[in-house]
Design an enzyme around this catalytic site. Structure first.
Site, PDB file in Angstrom:
ATOM      1  N   ASP A  12       0.879  -1.179   0.000  1.00 26.27           N
ATOM      2  CA  ASP A  12       0.000   0.000   0.000  1.00 26.27           C
ATOM      3  C   ASP A  12       0.910   1.220   0.000  1.00 26.27           C
ATOM      4  OD1 ASP A  12      -2.407   1.572   0.315  1.00 26.27           O
ATOM      5  OD2 ASP A  12      -1.831   1.872   2.393  1.00 26.27           O
ATOM      6  N   SER A  13       0.307   2.392  -0.125  1.00 30.63           N
ATOM      7  CA  SER A  13       1.105   3.621  -0.070  1.00 30.63           C
ATOM      8  C   SER A  13       1.611   3.908   1.343  1.00 30.63           C
ATOM      9  CB  SER A  13       0.250   4.795  -0.543  1.00 30.63           C
ATOM     10  OG  SER A  13      -0.863   4.932   0.315  1.00 30.63           O
ATOM     11  N   CYS A  75      -4.586  -1.559  -1.682  1.00 29.82           N
ATOM     12  CA  CYS A  75      -4.677  -0.129  -1.933  1.00 29.82           C
ATOM     13  C   CYS A  75      -5.780   0.103  -2.963  1.00 29.82           C
ATOM     14  CB  CYS A  75      -3.326   0.357  -2.468  1.00 29.82           C
ATOM     15  SG  CYS A  75      -3.344   2.075  -2.994  1.00 29.82           S
ATOM     16  N   GLU A 153      -2.379   8.994   8.383  1.00 28.95           N
ATOM     17  CA  GLU A 153      -0.911   8.879   8.403  1.00 28.95           C
ATOM     18  C   GLU A 153      -0.306   9.722   9.534  1.00 28.95           C
ATOM     19  OE1 GLU A 153       1.363   7.015   6.594  1.00 28.95           O
ATOM     20  OE2 GLU A 153      -0.267   5.932   5.621  1.00 28.95           O
ATOM     21  N   CYS A 187     -10.915   2.995   0.379  1.00 26.01           N
ATOM     22  CA  CYS A 187      -9.472   3.193   0.554  1.00 26.01           C
ATOM     23  C   CYS A 187      -9.105   2.409   1.806  1.00 26.01           C
ATOM     24  CB  CYS A 187      -9.180   4.671   0.734  1.00 26.01           C
ATOM     25  SG  CYS A 187      -7.523   5.017   1.376  1.00 26.01           S
ATOM     26  N   HIS A 189      -6.981   2.851   3.957  1.00 24.46           N
ATOM     27  CA  HIS A 189      -6.675   3.651   5.147  1.00 24.46           C
ATOM     28  C   HIS A 189      -7.933   3.900   6.000  1.00 24.46           C
ATOM     29  CE1 HIS A 189      -2.816   4.744   3.325  1.00 24.46           C
ATOM     30  NE2 HIS A 189      -2.476   5.381   4.431  1.00 24.46           N
TER      31      HIS A 189
HETATM   32  N1  DGL Z   1      -4.637   3.170   1.070  1.00 22.37           N
HETATM   33  C1  DGL Z   1      -4.709   3.637  -0.252  1.00 22.37           C
HETATM   34  C2  DGL Z   1      -5.980   3.381  -0.947  1.00 22.37           C
HETATM   35  O1  DGL Z   1      -6.573   2.383  -0.602  1.00 22.37           O
HETATM   36  C3  DGL Z   1      -3.855   4.773  -0.658  1.00 22.37           C
HETATM   37  C4  DGL Z   1      -4.305   6.108  -0.318  1.00 22.37           C
HETATM   38  C5  DGL Z   1      -3.336   7.163  -0.748  1.00 22.37           C
HETATM   39  O2  DGL Z   1      -2.135   6.945  -0.658  1.00 22.37           O
HETATM   40  O3  DGL Z   1      -3.816   8.208  -1.175  1.00 22.37           O
HETATM   41  O4  DGL Z   1      -6.411   4.074  -1.825  1.00 22.37           O
END
Ligand code: DGL
Length: 272
Positions: A12-13, A75, A153, A187, A189
């Protein structure tokens, strides 16, 4: 090495993919996991298609160096934008969109589903397209929430925090008027904000956690392909990030409910 003993690669990011890891630890406790969080380049969700594809390819290249038996793009952004990724790989691959769309289509009672995600995800309409492929009668309402990833984050997840509360209300409040009964956390996150989101939307709205839906799908896929770990030995977990491990270690430890102190290694993703 027996292929079944090899690890599952997850990326993931940043911290978001841990929502998939947390569920994988529950449903597949004997699997080894290698996780990469691209913390040096987070967020992905407001970047161009080309950049997202380039980053995703580098993330995959890094995981392949760890000899993984399967890759999960945990992600929503990568899964929505880098849709050709699966075709370039020799190992099984899953993103989060399809398993999550199936889970939401199954969960809704009144046929009205809200989708929240990053700007890139929402602009791609990936969840909407998949859900309507499953059932064209379902009504989908989409909303991008660009401030959610920076909040997470930076450790802002407490539902009592006034900043968290107002940002969540700002983005998701409109779903109340739309009468949605199911909301996709599109997402990975966003499950870290699920308490705050649930509080704004009320207990009657079902939240679909994309990380969780994907982990359940992974369990099925490994079984079908005969790749599931056969030995009943607790899995080993390795975490890699592209920036300093400090914040990741703290947040990840809290979220996963286990101490990952000194288990996080910083790498240079530009080398892959
Ligand atoms: N967790 C990610 C997603 O599911 C990445 C979010 C991001 O880095 O903007 O989209």
């Amino acid at each position: 090495m027996d292929i079944k003993d090899m690890a599952i690669g997850v990326f993931d990011s940043g911290l978001g993919g841990l929502s998939a890891v947390r569920e994988l630890m529950k449903v597949l406790p004997f699997e080894n996991i290698v996780y990469f969080g691209d913390t040096g380049r987070v967020p992905y969700g407001n970047r161009s298609r080309d950049t997202i594809i380039k980053y995703a390819q580098q993330d995959v290249n890094f995981l392949l160096k760890h000899n993984v038996k399967m890759i999960i793009a945990a992600c929503g952004t990568v899964s929505s934008v880098a849709t050709g990724l699966a075709d370039t790989l020799e190992v099984p691959f899953t993103g989060v969109v399809n398993p999550t769309a199936y889970a939401a289509a199954k969960a809704t009672k009144n046929g009205k589903i809200g989708v929240i995600g990053t700007t890139a995800t929402i602009n791609s309409h990936s969840y909407k397209k998949k859900i309507n492929e499953i059932n064209p009668d379902l009504q989908i309402f989409e909303k991008d929430c660009p401030l959610f990833v920076p909040l997470v984050e930076n450790g802002f997840t407490d539902p009592d925090d006034i900043i968290v509360k107002s940002v969540v209300e700002h983005y998701t409040g409109e779903f109340i008027e739309k009468d949605v009964d199911t909301v996709i956390l599109g997402c990975t996150h966003y499950p870290l904000l699920s308490c705050a989101i649930q509080r704004v939307l009320g207990e009657n709205v079902t939240l679909i956690d994309s990380g969780c839906a994907t982990a359940l799908h992974t369990a099925d896929l490994l079984k079908k392909k005969g790749l599931a770990q056969a030995k009943e030995v607790t899995g080993e977990y390795k975490f890699f990030v592209s920036d300093t491990p400090d914040n990741f270690e703290k947040m990840a430890g809290m979220f996963l409910g286990c101490d990952i102190h000194r288990k996080v290694t910083q790498i240079d993703i530009e080398e892959y």
